[in-house]
Design a protein around this motif. Sequence first.
Motif, PDB file in Angstrom:
ATOM      1  N   LEU A  80     -59.994  11.832  12.109  1.00 51.84           N
ATOM      2  CA  LEU A  80     -59.898  12.194  10.707  1.00 51.84           C
ATOM      3  C   LEU A  80     -59.521  10.984   9.859  1.00 51.84           C
ATOM      4  N   THR A  84     -58.013  12.617   4.449  1.00 48.74           N
ATOM      5  CA  THR A  84     -58.588  13.944   4.648  1.00 48.74           C
ATOM      6  C   THR A  84     -57.814  15.007   3.874  1.00 48.74           C
ATOM      7  N   ILE A 168     -62.146  18.613   5.180  1.00 48.95           N
ATOM      8  CA  ILE A 168     -62.018  17.288   5.803  1.00 48.95           C
ATOM      9  C   ILE A 168     -62.613  16.177   4.934  1.00 48.95           C
TER      10      ILE A 168
END
Length: 386
Positions: A80, A84, A168
């Motif tokens: 990630l 995010t 995300i």
Amino acid sequence: MFPRSLRLSHRFLSTVNSSTFKADNLRVTLCSPEKRKPKPDDPNTHKFGTLFTDHLLSIRWTLEKGWDDPEIIPFQNFSLHPATKTLHYSQNLFEGLKCYRGDDGKIRLFRPEKNMERMVTSAKRASLATFNPDELLKCLKKFIMVDADWVPSLPNTSLYIRPTFMGIEPTLGVNSADEALLFVIFSPVGAYFGTKIVPVSLLADPAWVRAWPGGAGSNKLASNYGPTLSIQKNAVNKGCHQVLWLFGDDEQLTEAGAMNIFAFLINDKGEKELITPPLEQGVILPGITRDSILTITRDWNQFKVTERKITMDEVIKTLEQGRLLEMFGAGTAAVVSPISRINYQDKDYLIPTMESKDAIAQKLLKTIMDIQYGRIEYKNWTQIVC
């Protein structure tokens, strides 16, 4: 297509993205034999939710393209971006359900359509894309068949299912994410509070509130849980297992930890009454176990069953008058958990839940588990997977 700078309300977002992924398009990449993990002999010997199976289900969404095809892949970490959305603004929701290996060896789900429907409702509240809950359930069943060997067979064990949906997109703007990920992981588990039925104790502290009308307390959002953890520590420091969340100037009971709350008492009219707080104010999660208990006890037709407000004053009054017979919590993880003590304003109030051989809590626990493990059939609440 809308430019990235244009952000949509969660209501408009769910309308624009009316399409959904299809279970028929599910792709499966199996974990190689040498990388498969050993299965536990007894999940009860491990802390709840610390073991995970060999695969996960993953489905990506973008504002530009909509839903990707679902895929089952080997269990792995996610990568990630530090910006995010879910990490900064908790644009994140989850569900919790279980599948059970019955005495006949068959694997069953318990009312899973209710969890899927609730997940769509939470997605709307979190300003994430919607989807067809039936398609997610079909994907879930295929996933269970892939990792079916992980469903334990010992008494009171199950496979815990955790679907999660999070934004995300790697940007710091406070707005709806243009990218999202829906994933599901499995964890073989034993009984939530251990192998024995142990009554729980609760800390009731009116200084702290879990949810408020107009908020998101009725949705299963991750942001509802983080702020409760420090209060949970307070409860443990006072020798209690969980927090009994109160609400309003009249100190209404709402939830017990992550469970719905029930009280069984003799009311002012001399009637036996099972009470659970109502959902109308939007401060209580509409639990599937809660709904199941209401349905089952109304079918029993042995006492009055009511969704109404109950306050700490009423709890104390009926307890002191010998009219409070039982209290218990209810939820997917613990099923039915008897309550033995409430610590309120530094005073312990002992609840006689376990004193009766015919306790409603015990009877409900047995009834629901008998349904879940396929020992009895009731209203088509179980779905056989394999």
